[in-house]
Scaffold this motif. Structure first.
Motif, PDB file in Angstrom:
ATOM      1  N   ARG B 120     100.418  74.337 -30.193  1.00  0.00           N
ATOM      2  CA  ARG B 120     101.158  73.287 -29.472  1.00  0.00           C
ATOM      3  C   ARG B 120     100.397  71.968 -29.495  1.00  0.00           C
ATOM      4  O   ARG B 120     100.981  70.902 -29.694  1.00  0.00           O
ATOM      5  CB  ARG B 120     101.363  73.712 -28.017  1.00  0.00           C
ATOM      6  CG  ARG B 120     102.556  74.589 -27.847  1.00  0.00           C
ATOM      7  CD  ARG B 120     103.005  74.497 -26.398  1.00  0.00           C
ATOM      8  NE  ARG B 120     103.428  75.808 -25.950  1.00  0.00           N
ATOM      9  CZ  ARG B 120     103.285  76.258 -24.715  1.00  0.00           C
ATOM     10  NH1 ARG B 120     102.713  75.511 -23.799  1.00  0.00           N
ATOM     11  NH2 ARG B 120     103.716  77.437 -24.401  1.00  0.00           N
ATOM     12  N   LYS B 124     101.472  68.279 -31.396  1.00  0.00           N
ATOM     13  CA  LYS B 124     101.448  66.934 -30.795  1.00  0.00           C
ATOM     14  C   LYS B 124     100.642  65.951 -31.634  1.00  0.00           C
ATOM     15  O   LYS B 124     100.846  64.736 -31.542  1.00  0.00           O
ATOM     16  CB  LYS B 124     100.862  67.013 -29.376  1.00  0.00           C
ATOM     17  CG  LYS B 124     101.847  67.545 -28.350  1.00  0.00           C
ATOM     18  CD  LYS B 124     101.247  67.487 -26.959  1.00  0.00           C
ATOM     19  CE  LYS B 124     101.226  68.875 -26.338  1.00  0.00           C
ATOM     20  NZ  LYS B 124     100.392  69.014 -25.169  1.00  0.00           N
ATOM     21  N   VAL B 660     123.852  66.476 -20.696  1.00  0.00           N
ATOM     22  CA  VAL B 660     123.825  65.101 -20.204  1.00  0.00           C
ATOM     23  C   VAL B 660     122.933  64.277 -21.134  1.00  0.00           C
ATOM     24  O   VAL B 660     121.733  64.547 -21.248  1.00  0.00           O
ATOM     25  CB  VAL B 660     123.271  65.031 -18.764  1.00  0.00           C
ATOM     26  CG1 VAL B 660     123.284  63.589 -18.263  1.00  0.00           C
ATOM     27  CG2 VAL B 660     124.071  65.926 -17.827  1.00  0.00           C
ATOM     28  N   GLN B 668     119.041  64.825 -21.296  1.00  0.00           N
ATOM     29  CA  GLN B 668     118.375  64.609 -20.005  1.00  0.00           C
ATOM     30  C   GLN B 668     118.069  65.898 -19.252  1.00  0.00           C
ATOM     31  O   GLN B 668     117.226  65.904 -18.372  1.00  0.00           O
ATOM     32  CB  GLN B 668     119.300  63.776 -19.096  1.00  0.00           C
ATOM     33  CG  GLN B 668     119.758  62.484 -19.697  1.00  0.00           C
ATOM     34  CD  GLN B 668     118.722  61.407 -19.509  1.00  0.00           C
ATOM     35  OE1 GLN B 668     118.373  61.079 -18.386  1.00  0.00           O
ATOM     36  NE2 GLN B 668     118.200  60.902 -20.603  1.00  0.00           N
ATOM     37  N   ASN B 669     118.808  66.938 -19.535  1.00  0.00           N
ATOM     38  CA  ASN B 669     118.695  68.135 -18.681  1.00  0.00           C
ATOM     39  C   ASN B 669     118.384  69.369 -19.520  1.00  0.00           C
ATOM     40  O   ASN B 669     119.209  70.253 -19.688  1.00  0.00           O
ATOM     41  CB  ASN B 669     119.973  68.326 -17.859  1.00  0.00           C
ATOM     42  CG  ASN B 669     121.227  68.432 -18.699  1.00  0.00           C
ATOM     43  OD1 ASN B 669     121.277  67.932 -19.820  1.00  0.00           O
ATOM     44  ND2 ASN B 669     122.227  69.087 -18.168  1.00  0.00           N
ATOM     45  N   PHE B 672     116.687  74.810 -16.965  1.00  0.00           N
ATOM     46  CA  PHE B 672     117.721  75.435 -16.135  1.00  0.00           C
ATOM     47  C   PHE B 672     117.837  74.793 -14.753  1.00  0.00           C
ATOM     48  O   PHE B 672     118.853  74.947 -14.087  1.00  0.00           O
ATOM     49  CB  PHE B 672     117.468  76.935 -15.994  1.00  0.00           C
ATOM     50  CG  PHE B 672     118.078  77.752 -17.097  1.00  0.00           C
ATOM     51  CD1 PHE B 672     119.394  77.547 -17.476  1.00  0.00           C
ATOM     52  CD2 PHE B 672     117.354  78.726 -17.754  1.00  0.00           C
ATOM     53  CE1 PHE B 672     119.975  78.296 -18.489  1.00  0.00           C
ATOM     54  CE2 PHE B 672     117.923  79.492 -18.765  1.00  0.00           C
ATOM     55  CZ  PHE B 672     119.234  79.272 -19.137  1.00  0.00           C
ATOM     56  N   LEU B 673     116.785  74.086 -14.312  1.00  0.00           N
ATOM     57  CA  LEU B 673     116.869  73.411 -13.029  1.00  0.00           C
ATOM     58  C   LEU B 673     118.010  72.390 -13.043  1.00  0.00           C
ATOM     59  O   LEU B 673     118.737  72.232 -12.065  1.00  0.00           O
ATOM     60  CB  LEU B 673     115.540  72.710 -12.742  1.00  0.00           C
ATOM     61  CG  LEU B 673     115.339  72.169 -11.334  1.00  0.00           C
ATOM     62  CD1 LEU B 673     115.448  73.279 -10.312  1.00  0.00           C
ATOM     63  CD2 LEU B 673     113.982  71.480 -11.233  1.00  0.00           C
ATOM     64  N   ASP B 674     118.150  71.695 -14.153  1.00  0.00           N
ATOM     65  CA  ASP B 674     119.140  70.625 -14.231  1.00  0.00           C
ATOM     66  C   ASP B 674     120.338  70.974 -15.109  1.00  0.00           C
ATOM     67  O   ASP B 674     121.346  70.275 -15.083  1.00  0.00           O
ATOM     68  CB  ASP B 674     118.481  69.351 -14.774  1.00  0.00           C
ATOM     69  CG  ASP B 674     117.458  68.808 -13.795  1.00  0.00           C
ATOM     70  OD1 ASP B 674     117.785  68.698 -12.614  1.00  0.00           O
ATOM     71  OD2 ASP B 674     116.329  68.526 -14.223  1.00  0.00           O
ATOM     72  N   TYR B 675     120.206  72.009 -15.928  1.00  0.00           N
ATOM     73  CA  TYR B 675     121.373  72.522 -16.639  1.00  0.00           C
ATOM     74  C   TYR B 675     121.940  73.591 -15.719  1.00  0.00           C
ATOM     75  O   TYR B 675     121.414  74.698 -15.637  1.00  0.00           O
ATOM     76  CB  TYR B 675     120.998  73.100 -18.011  1.00  0.00           C
ATOM     77  CG  TYR B 675     122.236  73.590 -18.716  1.00  0.00           C
ATOM     78  CD1 TYR B 675     123.009  72.714 -19.465  1.00  0.00           C
ATOM     79  CD2 TYR B 675     122.669  74.901 -18.574  1.00  0.00           C
ATOM     80  CE1 TYR B 675     124.182  73.145 -20.064  1.00  0.00           C
ATOM     81  CE2 TYR B 675     123.837  75.340 -19.163  1.00  0.00           C
ATOM     82  CZ  TYR B 675     124.584  74.459 -19.909  1.00  0.00           C
ATOM     83  OH  TYR B 675     125.750  74.886 -20.493  1.00  0.00           O
ATOM     84  N   ARG B 676     123.010  73.242 -14.999  1.00  0.00           N
ATOM     85  CA  ARG B 676     123.372  74.020 -13.824  1.00  0.00           C
ATOM     86  C   ARG B 676     124.278  75.198 -14.130  1.00  0.00           C
ATOM     87  O   ARG B 676     125.468  75.193 -13.827  1.00  0.00           O
ATOM     88  CB  ARG B 676     124.005  73.107 -12.793  1.00  0.00           C
ATOM     89  CG  ARG B 676     122.977  72.204 -12.149  1.00  0.00           C
ATOM     90  CD  ARG B 676     123.637  71.044 -11.500  1.00  0.00           C
ATOM     91  NE  ARG B 676     122.740  70.355 -10.583  1.00  0.00           N
ATOM     92  CZ  ARG B 676     122.866  69.072 -10.281  1.00  0.00           C
ATOM     93  NH1 ARG B 676     123.842  68.358 -10.819  1.00  0.00           N
ATOM     94  NH2 ARG B 676     122.035  68.504  -9.450  1.00  0.00           N
TER      95      ARG B 676
END
Ligand SMILES: Cc1cc2nc3c(=O)[nH]c(=O)nc-3n(C[C@H](O)[C@H](O)[C@H](O)COP(=O)(O)OP(=O)(O)OC[C@H]3O[C@@H](n4cnc5c(N)ncnc54)[C@H](O)[C@@H]3O)c2cc1C
Lengths: 289, 747
Positions: B120, B124, B660, B668-669, B672-676
């Motif tokens: 990883r 970067k 989104v 933006q999402n 899983f917190l924001d992909y509902r």
């Protein structure tokens, strides 16, 4: 990355003072470790404060208030009947954080110091009039909770300062608190709007009101106009109407993936009304249920 | 009874729900998923991805990454074949960008290193110089004049002149004269609808372990819905002989269509070839969201004419689907499924496949169908409201039946739509009272189902137990269903049968587990393989008895003389025949290989009650009933699970799930917190009714069940929410801000 487990706050701040790069204190780690794994923040120094004496204690103070250790978890608060009896709104706010697993780790102090404008326990702590004890090289100072966050992800704490406890005032007679948040799902989500309210009644009349909004501005909002809208009333329909207007007017939100400006502004008013009704009911019941 | 007879009643094992064979493995952690494979000397791969929605790749400097201790190799597009064309070129272009990064998250290089962390960090350190280009992520904007062109010259011959170069395929179908039909209508409603892209949301991120030597021989372990397809594509992208690459499918933590394609597998193989070491790659959730395939987003116009008595006189739909920076959005399926539930004299459907700067869409459970149903069934609901008609009666009046000319061309054989509507009408849910603030919606849905290349072998053991070897990864409980169908044919207990998913070296080509085809096609092949084995078993008994093989029947796991004329012999059990098989002619194995073409289409009707909080716009689904034709439910508990799963995913898609994108074209999402996606407490208990109208094309009457269940929910929920809120919602997701805005516009 250097990982430390100091046995005292004194050692903790010594390590913090000397550290270079990014430093994080490790309480429950439910923000720190998640941000680490998501490649958002990779600390150079990690200072675990869970091995310090007393950090796991919930203590009744001589004046009837509470001292909550910086490693006390949400689950421990929920399972403390006296604390939950005095401050149901605050305990419920912390209980909303995450899931059962998260509740076994997450702390009030971590929730505050992570600096998220959407942190659930923070509006409830501010409504309660809570403060934190902050220890630095020059000793300990007491800071109101609302003075800790300065913007998303930022706090007023210096690099060599650590929070040593959360102080909750005594519950006065005729007082009651409540916290509500809006999320589109039923759990496991971040507040789109949050509202914490603490009231004191004389008979049926509100004499003191602290109305606090979360997730509608860069930091938590303690809004005097909201309080004024209901002080001196019995929370009648007109008062509730004024409260909703004041709460919406206080908002300074953004549109993002979690909600729009219009939505947050409207729902702040709705939640303020709903939270006020719950707090009022609790205050009428004596502030202890 | 002839061995080829179709049996649709009198089952002993089929239609029962025994314990799943993989249950213990999965609850104890013994099951091996994609990320559970390890090999000696294994390296870890990580992928460097574009932070831009659209950017020319000027240069890739790998020197700093290569200098990092533990880094063993870096690959870019130059490490893959450079002479591909058509579909496989598109797959490669998605797996590793060529001269242009086409979406946020597009892979541009990959590294193999001695640990995950080093890999990883090295990723970067790969320095990519980009020249950003204008981007577009919205389907309507991507078709509009002046939109940035994703790739000139991609459009195929179907596209009419004058359209934007981002429109790459065009579809038109239907029959009759829609204008004449509209002229007969008492009421015509036309409306515009939009749906956002959603992700399949499988719990297991893509993972693989690849070994490929300089001799062109390789082994690949991965979580996939179809390992022969992985074998075919990977060998093509890397220039290998197909048979030299053996692919094994792991247990799979969900796919829903999203694991029918490759993303990391060719990259791991390329890294392995370069390092001569096994290479493992596991995607993060963020990578899954940004760079695997969600479904398409849509913009749709639907126009339907109806008479006062509920007869639909004509219907027309225009369906525009954005499928990311590649051709392939399933717009023809949207168009073909949209009006399929109805017997229409005049119908026309048009589809556009549009490219944009988003990840390449992948199949998602009945790809394309749910969106079309959302638009069509919303308009039908509105017509019923305006004309004061019952929504089930109207659907019954216009329902497709046996002999109906389908909106997409063929004539339906025996189908079960009417039966699902009748069952929905009779269900207590449909007549239950609603509380204030609640609304009820219903919708029908349709999916084709599919056959495809299938190869099964069924081997008998010396003790008379049975091993079934199939090539279709078990994504919905198919191992249990195969064992049940074989038990039925062989007359032996379910527990005496073990069904295994074989690797690509063990069977002929098997089409991917998609199109709801497995219980149908692998099931058919399993039954035929069992019948092949039974024939051989009967032959052994006949030889022993010295009678004609035709004079032996197979009853309850035993060979028996077919009648008094055949001779007087005691029944010979399977275990007895198998015990001596080595001496009586050798191992006994049944086979079947074919591309069966009798998949039965399937229909469903869903009933939903929703409650909307008018102050916050928040919706709760308070009651949900799925009624669907299964043909024959081999393992009813699994069938119910498929019905409930489709409804659950539909609830997420309808209410809160969405991709989104910011103004910068970045997702933006990506967590899983924001992909509902719905959590357990967001869902009501989902009631199910299994209707069984046998499919004449399957020996036990099976239709597929996995996909139809996600076709009605979007519309059924939209109809319920619109009834509850008192305002029609035209756009998904119907999240709280959107509902509050609609309420504000109405007031
Ligand atoms: C799945 C999941 C769901 C979540 N849901 C919610 C939710 O619903 N609502 C919500 O508000 N949050 C939520 N969170 C975020 C998180 O759980 C909370 O913010 C939690 O209260 C953080 O507490 P912690 O003890 O884990 O903090 P840590 O992660 O240990 O620390 C957080 C921050 O506080 C600082 N810090 C910790 N202790 C001290 C100290 N003594 N002095 C100074 N600084 C200190 C650290 O340096 C760090 O910056 C969720 C997180 C996850 C992973």
């Amino acid at each position: 990355m250097h990982y430390h487990t100091p046995a005292s706050f004194e050692d903790a701040i010594k390590i913090a003072a000397k550290a270079t790069g990014i430093t994080r204190f490790l309480a429950g780690g439910t923000d720190v470790l998640v941000q680490l794994r998501a490649d958002m923040v990779t600390p150079d120094t990690l200072i675990d404060i869970k091995h310090i004496d007393g950090v796991h204690d919930i203590t009744r103070t001589s004046d009837g208030g509470w001292t909550i250790g910086v490693a006390v978890t949400g689950a421990e608060m929920t399972e403390h009947p006296e604390l939950a009896g005095d401050w149901p709104g605050l305990v419920e706010a912390m209980d909303l954080v995450g899931s059962t697993q998260i509740q076994g780790r997450a702390t009030l102090t971590g929730n505050l110091c992570n600096g998220s404008p959407a942190a659930d326990s923070v509006p409830a702590m501010v409504a309660a009039g809570a403060s934190v004890s902050v220890r630095g090289p020059d000793g300990t100072r007491e800071v109101a909770v609302e003075d800790i966050p300065t913007g998303p992800g930022r706090t007023s704490l210096a690099q060599d300062e650590v929070v040593t406890a959360v102080n909750i005032p005594a519950r006065v007679a005729g007082g009651g608190d409540a916290y509500l948040r809006f999320i589109p799902r039923t759990e496991m989500d971040i507040a789109v709007v949050g509202c914490g309210i603490n009231l004191v009644l004389d008979g049926d009349t509100i004499t003191q009101a602290r109305v606090v909004l979360g997730a509608v501005a860069p930091t938590v909002l303690l809004d005097q106009a909201c309080g004024d809208a209901i002080i001196g009333t019995t929370l009648d329909a007109a008062a509730l109407e004024r409260l909703a207007k004041a709460a919406s007017a206080a908002c300074n939100p953004i549109t993002d993936k979690r909600g729009t400006i219009e939505f947050r502004t409207k729902v702040a008013g709705v939640l303020a009304q709903r939270a006020a009704k719950i707090a009022y009911g609790r205050a009428q019941a004596g502030g202890a249920s | 009874m002839s061995l080829d007879d179709v049996k649709t009643t009198g089952f002993k094992y089929v239609g029962t729900s025994p314990d799943r064979p993989d249950g213990l493995d999965k609850v104890t952690g013994r099951a091996k998923f994609g990320a559970d494979a390890y090999a000696p000397g294994m390296l870890h791969g990580a992928i460097a991805r574009s932070p831009h929605a659209h950017a020319r790749i000027i240069s890739i400097d790998t020197s700093k990454a290569e200098a990092l201790e533990g880094v063993k190799a870096i690959v870019t597009r130059a490490d893959f074949r450079d002479d591909l064309r058509g579909d496989h070129w598109n797959v490669l272009e998605n797996v590793m960008a060529g001269d242009t990064a086409l979406y946020d998250g597009h892979a541009v290089a990959a590294v193999a290193a001695t640990s995950v962390l080093v890999a990883r960090d090295a990723a970067k350190l790969i320095e990519v110089t980009y020249e950003t280009l204008p981007h577009v992520t919205d389907v309507d904007e991507a078709m509009a004049d002046g939109a940035p062109v994703i790739r000139a010259g991609t459009a195929d011959k179907s596209v009419p002149e004058g359209l934007h170069p981002n429109v790459v395929r065009y579809h038109e179908s239907g029959h009759g004269d829609v204008e004449a039909g509209f002229a007969e209508a008492d009421l015509i409603i036309e409306d515009h609808f939009r749906t956002e892209a959603t992700h399949q949301g499988y719990i297991e991120p893509h993972a693989c372990l690849a070994t490929l030597g300089g001799d062109g021989k390789g082994d690949l372990w991965c979580c996939t819905q179809g390992h022969w397809n992985v074998q075919k594509i990977c060998s093509s992208l890397l220039g290998l002989e197909t048979s030299q690459l053996r692919v094994t499918a792991s247990e799979i933590g969900g796919g829903f269509g999203g694991k029918t394609v490759v993303f990391i597998e060719p990259v791991a193989l390329a890294l392995s070839r370069k390092t001569n070491r096994p290479v493992k790659i596991v995607m993060s959730r963020s990578e899954v969201f940004r760079a695997s395939g969600p479904t398409a987003s849509t913009s749709m116009d639907v126009r339907i004419g109806m008479k006062k008595d509920g007869t639909i006189t004509a219907a027309k739909g225009v369906f525009r689907l954005q499928g990311g920076a590649f051709p392939g959005a399933p717009m023809e399926f949207t168009a073909m499924c949209a009006f399929a539930p109805y017997n229409l004299k005049h119908v026309k459907q048009i589809g556009y496949d549009v490219m944009s700067n988003r990840p390449k869409q992948a199949a998602y459970r009945a790809p394309g169908s749910p969106m079309g149903a959302f638009a069509v069934e919303s308009v039908i609901d509105e017509l019923c409201n305006k004309l004061g008609l019952d929504p089930i009666e109207v659907r019954l009046k216009n329902a497709s039946r046996e002999g109906t000319r389908a909106s997409f061309g063929p004539t339906f054989q025996r189908v079960g739509l009417v039966e699902t509507l009748e069952a929905a009408k009779a269900h207590p849910h449909y007549s239950a009272p609603l509380k204030p603030g609640q609304g009820r919606g219903i919708s029908c849905g349709f999916w084709f189902n599919f056959g495809g290349e299938t190869s099964v072998s069924l081997a008998l053991s010396m003790d008379g137990t049975v091993q079934i070897v199939v090539g279709t990864p078990d994504i919905g409980g198919s191992r249990a269903s195969m064992a049940l169908m074989a038990a039925e044919e062989l007359g032996i207990p379910y527990e005496n049968i073990r069904c295994t998913i074989a690797d690509t070296a063990s069977l002929g080509y098997n089409e991917v587990s998609h199109g709801s085809r497995v219980t149908y096609a692998s099931g058919l092949a399993t039954i035929k393989a069992a019948r092949d084995a039974v024939k051989k078993l009967c032959g052994r008994a006949a030889a022993k008895w010295g009678i004609d093989p035709e004079a032996v029947d197979w009853v309850d796991g035993c060979a028996v003389p077919s009648g008094p004329n055949a001779g007087d012999f005691d029944p010979m059990p399977i275990a007895q025949i198998c015990k001596s098989m080595g001496r009586t002619g050798g191992p006994i194995v049944g086979h079947f290989e074919a591309s069966p073409e009798g998949a039965g289409v399937s229909f469903a009707t869903h009933i939903v009650d929703a409650e909307v909080d008018p102050e916050t716009g928040k919706t709760s689904v308070v009651r949900y009933t799925v009624v669907q034709d299964a043909g024959k439910a081999i393992h009813p508990a699994y069938v119910e699970g498929q019905y409930q799963g489709g409804a659950a995913q539909g609830i997420g898609w309808a209410l809160n799930e969405e991709y989104v994108y910011g103004k910068d074209g970045r997702l933006q999402n990506d967590v899983f917190l924001d992909y509902r996606i719905p959590v357990a407490s967001d869902l009501p208990m989902i009631d199910t009714v299994i209707v069984e109208v046998p499919n004449p094309g399957h020996p036990h009457g099976v239709r597929g069940v996995g996909e139809t269940s996600i076709c009605p929910p979007l519309a059924a929920i939209a109809n319920a929410v619109s009834a509850a809120a008192g305002v029609r919602l035209h756009e998904l997701p119907m999240n709280p801000p959107r509902i509050l805005a609609a309420l504000a516009r109405r007031d």
